[in-house]
Design an enzyme around this catalytic site. Structure first.
Site, PDB file in Angstrom:
ATOM      1  N   LYS A  22       9.396 -51.772   5.304  1.00  0.00           N
ATOM      2  CA  LYS A  22       9.325 -53.205   4.731  1.00  0.00           C
ATOM      3  C   LYS A  22       9.086 -52.221   3.006  1.00  0.00           C
ATOM      4  CE  LYS A  22       5.739 -54.714   3.069  1.00  0.00           C
ATOM      5  NZ  LYS A  22       5.256 -55.544   2.133  1.00  0.00           N
ATOM      6  N   ASN A  23       8.162 -51.281   2.876  1.00  0.00           N
ATOM      7  CA  ASN A  23       7.794 -50.604   1.313  1.00  0.00           C
ATOM      8  C   ASN A  23       8.778 -49.660   1.171  1.00  0.00           C
ATOM      9  OD1 ASN A  23       6.186 -52.389   1.681  1.00  0.00           O
ATOM     10  ND2 ASN A  23       4.386 -50.926   2.206  1.00  0.00           N
ATOM     11  N   CYS A 117       0.324 -59.306  -2.716  1.00  0.00           N
ATOM     12  CA  CYS A 117      -0.838 -59.834  -1.562  1.00  0.00           C
ATOM     13  C   CYS A 117      -1.968 -59.343  -2.819  1.00  0.00           C
ATOM     14  CB  CYS A 117      -0.781 -59.310  -0.713  1.00  0.00           C
ATOM     15  SG  CYS A 117      -0.160 -59.338   0.493  1.00  0.00           S
ATOM     16  N   ARG A 122      -5.369 -55.408  -9.354  1.00  0.00           N
ATOM     17  CA  ARG A 122      -4.078 -54.482  -8.614  1.00  0.00           C
ATOM     18  C   ARG A 122      -3.346 -54.832 -10.006  1.00  0.00           C
ATOM     19  NH1 ARG A 122      -0.658 -56.084  -3.406  1.00  0.00           N
ATOM     20  NH2 ARG A 122      -0.382 -54.235  -2.986  1.00  0.00           N
ATOM     21  N   ASP A 307      -3.048 -50.658   4.871  1.00  0.00           N
ATOM     22  CA  ASP A 307      -2.181 -51.164   5.676  1.00  0.00           C
ATOM     23  C   ASP A 307      -2.665 -51.430   6.624  1.00  0.00           C
ATOM     24  OD1 ASP A 307       0.758 -50.833   3.219  1.00  0.00           O
ATOM     25  OD2 ASP A 307      -0.984 -51.685   3.209  1.00  0.00           O
ATOM     26  N   ARG A 399       7.155 -62.447   5.919  1.00  0.00           N
ATOM     27  CA  ARG A 399       7.201 -61.395   4.223  1.00  0.00           C
ATOM     28  C   ARG A 399       7.221 -59.773   4.686  1.00  0.00           C
ATOM     29  NH1 ARG A 399       3.091 -60.891  -0.510  1.00  0.00           N
ATOM     30  NH2 ARG A 399       4.701 -59.287  -0.808  1.00  0.00           N
TER      31      ARG A 399
HETATM   32  C1  EPZ Z   1       2.193 -50.780  -1.964  1.00  0.00           C
HETATM   33  O1  EPZ Z   1       0.926 -51.033  -2.695  1.00  0.00           O
HETATM   34  C2  EPZ Z   1       2.706 -51.455  -0.805  1.00  0.00           C
HETATM   35  N1  EPZ Z   1       3.073 -52.091  -1.646  1.00  0.00           N
HETATM   36  C3  EPZ Z   1       1.164 -52.245  -0.056  1.00  0.00           C
HETATM   37  O2  EPZ Z   1       1.695 -52.660   1.023  1.00  0.00           O
HETATM   38  C4  EPZ Z   1       0.105 -50.918  -0.095  1.00  0.00           C
HETATM   39  O3  EPZ Z   1      -1.202 -50.973   0.522  1.00  0.00           O
HETATM   40  C5  EPZ Z   1      -0.633 -49.798  -0.749  1.00  0.00           C
HETATM   41  O4  EPZ Z   1       0.745 -49.349  -1.464  1.00  0.00           O
HETATM   42  C6  EPZ Z   1      -1.362 -48.575  -0.488  1.00  0.00           C
HETATM   43  O5  EPZ Z   1      -0.042 -48.186   0.370  1.00  0.00           O
HETATM   44  C7  EPZ Z   1       4.014 -51.250  -1.186  1.00  0.00           C
HETATM   45  O6  EPZ Z   1       5.058 -50.903  -0.982  1.00  0.00           O
HETATM   46  C8  EPZ Z   1       5.571 -52.600  -2.198  1.00  0.00           C
HETATM   47  P1  EPZ Z   1      -1.007 -48.682  -5.447  1.00  0.00           P
HETATM   48  P2  EPZ Z   1       0.430 -50.554  -4.062  1.00  0.00           P
HETATM   49  O7  EPZ Z   1      -0.228 -48.695  -6.816  1.00  0.00           O
HETATM   50  O8  EPZ Z   1       2.436 -49.629  -4.656  1.00  0.00           O
HETATM   51  C9  EPZ Z   1      -4.417 -48.821  -8.182  1.00  0.00           C
HETATM   52  C10 EPZ Z   1       1.658 -53.863   2.806  1.00  0.00           C
HETATM   53  O9  EPZ Z   1       0.624 -55.204   3.402  1.00  0.00           O
HETATM   54  N2  EPZ Z   1      -3.807 -48.595  -9.495  1.00  0.00           N
HETATM   55  O10 EPZ Z   1      -1.173 -47.491  -3.918  1.00  0.00           O
HETATM   56  O11 EPZ Z   1       0.722 -51.988  -5.060  1.00  0.00           O
HETATM   57  C11 EPZ Z   1      -4.461 -50.130  -7.160  1.00  0.00           C
HETATM   58  O12 EPZ Z   1      -5.431 -50.568  -7.614  1.00  0.00           O
HETATM   59  C12 EPZ Z   1       1.081 -53.769   0.807  1.00  0.00           C
HETATM   60  O13 EPZ Z   1       3.036 -53.527   3.317  1.00  0.00           O
HETATM   61  C13 EPZ Z   1      -4.354 -48.567 -10.280  1.00  0.00           C
HETATM   62  O14 EPZ Z   1      -5.582 -48.081 -10.755  1.00  0.00           O
HETATM   63  O15 EPZ Z   1      -0.228 -49.697  -4.493  1.00  0.00           O
HETATM   64  C14 EPZ Z   1      -5.125 -49.502  -5.534  1.00  0.00           C
HETATM   65  O16 EPZ Z   1      -6.716 -49.289  -5.667  1.00  0.00           O
HETATM   66  C15 EPZ Z   1       0.343 -54.253   0.736  1.00  0.00           C
HETATM   67  N3  EPZ Z   1      -3.033 -48.890 -11.419  1.00  0.00           N
HETATM   68  C16 EPZ Z   1      -5.192 -47.857  -5.604  1.00  0.00           C
HETATM   69  O17 EPZ Z   1      -4.161 -47.864  -7.382  1.00  0.00           O
HETATM   70  C17 EPZ Z   1      -2.256 -48.433 -10.676  1.00  0.00           C
HETATM   71  O18 EPZ Z   1      -1.191 -48.286 -11.821  1.00  0.00           O
HETATM   72  C18 EPZ Z   1      -3.129 -48.256  -4.704  1.00  0.00           C
HETATM   73  O19 EPZ Z   1      -2.717 -48.779  -5.711  1.00  0.00           O
HETATM   74  C19 EPZ Z   1      -1.135 -48.742  -9.668  1.00  0.00           C
HETATM   75  C20 EPZ Z   1      -2.184 -48.797  -8.656  1.00  0.00           C
END
Ligand code: EPZ
Length: 424
Positions: A22-23, A117, A122, A307, A399
């Protein structure tokens, strides 16, 4: 509306085939905006997030042709607007990849802030940091990411303050057509980032280092279409690994890349679960001994995936003794705990660490999916609980899981979807 009903406990057997990731799929589908040509994408999972992403592209003017359930031809040359449809964008976090791809192609974007989610804040400050480093002026107001750059996105050095999958993907998309070499430091290393880089390189990009924490993107204005097959979904595979382990079943999981599962197989082996790796398969052996409690810490790849937090909690509920899950990525990933407690789980969460005292069989109950992976955990809990468990709000599950009810039913689970009378 529908709900899922499961009669447990179940013993699983046979083999299950994992769908596309998916991702990776959401990133590649929106990356076609930057490619500006006709692409054929194969091994797309048949899930609502992908159907939504394809619908968004069509509303923006792209021509999308279904070749089969998992294969689509996408021509983004006719896209004539940078405005993504608000009503759709807000339903999926990955919609914000439209921003990076549109900035690369048009030098402008106006995309509704992402949905998806809800497990805590986020933010997207690192995405903005990358776009601004490349010369864009970015405004976040009235619920939009509103950005523009004069003369095209510039090559830049981007150092992320935290490891972010979405930020890394958006920085790759925004820089893929820039003059010069963009360097991303402290990049995320997930397999879906490597898959995106491979897809863009098939389209004529020159991206090196994906999968490490330093990625170099040598921009190319003349990208072209390609035919590309996505990697299998490591989180779906992990979910079925837990299904087998928690029910004490033997299960062959096919169409996987074992390397992607290493953090899960190595950690879950500590409980006593035995895995046998094939080239593109993983056999979960039938449980022969009492499993042992373990302590887990979620980390960016190649660490144990956040995840897999909810699903793994169900397994730990089935293991005698005290286990812990330390969640370091999202500050509200434990929303599933209250639903598991309704099934008799003994879990306490304090300061991002869940302490799980397992060994008591879970009891069937009426529960809800509170997010995508929490929903998957409710299904796993229904497989091990005594009695009939019903799960509502299954749109979350749909989803990100391709035909999970049919797949589980085919390996012996007593699971079905049931229509709910809607009295609203
Ligand atoms: C991706 O989310 C995935 N979604 C998530 O999967 C997954 O849990 C996550 O990566 C971590 O592996 C998709 O790929 C569509 P991050 P993303 O940016 O990109 C902080 C699922 O179940 N952060 O790596 O949103 C954030 O708050 C979904 O398939 C900032 O502070 O995750 C978090 O604490 C759920 N500032 C950490 O980084 C930013 O600008 C990691 O978030 C961006 C992120």
């Amino acid at each position: 509306m529908e709900k899922i009903v499961i009669n447990g406990p179940s013993i699983l057997n046979g083999s299950v085939k994992i769908s596309g990731m998916k991702n990776a799929a959401v990133a590649v589908v929106f990356a076609t905006i930057a490619v500006n040509d006709e692409c054929i994408i194969d091994n797309l999972p048949n899930i609502s997030d992908i159907n939504l992403a394809l619908k968004i592209l069509e509303k923006m003017g792209a021509v999308v042709e279904k070749i089969d359930e998992n294969k689509y031809k996408i021509d983004t040359r006719p896209i004539s607007t940078i405005m993504a449809p608000d009503e759709d964008v807000g339903k999926m976090r990955a919609s914000y990849y439209i921003a990076g791809a549109s900035l690369a192609r048009f030098g402008v974007c106006k995309v509704g802030l992402p949905g998806g989610c809800d497990f805590g804040s986020r933010p997207i400050d690192q995405h903005v940091k990358a776009f601004e480093a490349m010369g864009a002026k970015v405004k976040i107001d009235e619920g939009y990411i509103d950005a523009s750059v004069v003369g095209g996105m510039k090559a830049a050095n981007v150092y992320f303050d935290c490891v972010t999958v979405g930020g890394t993907i958006n920085a790759i998309l925004a820089s893929v057509r820039s003059e010069g070499v963009t360097v991303i430091d402290n990049a995320a290393r997930e397999p879906h980032i490597v898959d995106l880089a491979n897809f863009l390189n098939f389209c004529g990009a020159d991206i090196t280092g994906a999968g490490t924490d330093t990625i170099k993107i040598k921009g190319n204005k003349q990208l072209h279409g390609c035919e590309y097959t996505l990697i299998p979904d490591m989180i779906e595979a992990g979910t079925f690994m837990i299904a087998a382990a928690a029910t004490g079943s033997e299960l062959m999981i096919e169409n996987v890349i074992p390397k992607h599962l290493e953090s899960m197989t190595s950690k879950l082996s500590e409980t006593g679960i035995v895995f046998e790796e094939g080239d593109e398969s993983l056999l979960v052996k039938r449980k022969t001994t009492e499993l042992r409690p373990i302590n887990i810490k979620t980390l960016p790849y190649p660490g144990f995936p956040t995840d897999m937090n909810p699903q793994t909690a169900v397994l730990l509920c089935c293991i005698n003794g005290s286990s812990r899950i330390n969640e370091t990525i999202f500050n509200d990933r434990f929303r599933y705990v209250n639903e598991l407690k309704r099934m008799g789980a003994n879990i306490d969460v304090d300061n991002g660490i869940a302490t799980i005292v397992g060994g008591q069989r879970l009891r069937a109950a009426n529960v809800r999916a509170v997010d995508l992976r929490a929903g998957a955990a409710m299904i796993l809990a229904g497989l091990v609980a005594e009695g009939s468990t019903s799960i509502e709000d299954i749109f979350y599950i749909e989803r990100g899981y391709d035909n999970i009810v049919e797949k589980l039913s085919s390996i012996g689970a007593s699971i079905k979807k049931v229509q709910i009378q809607d009295f609203s």
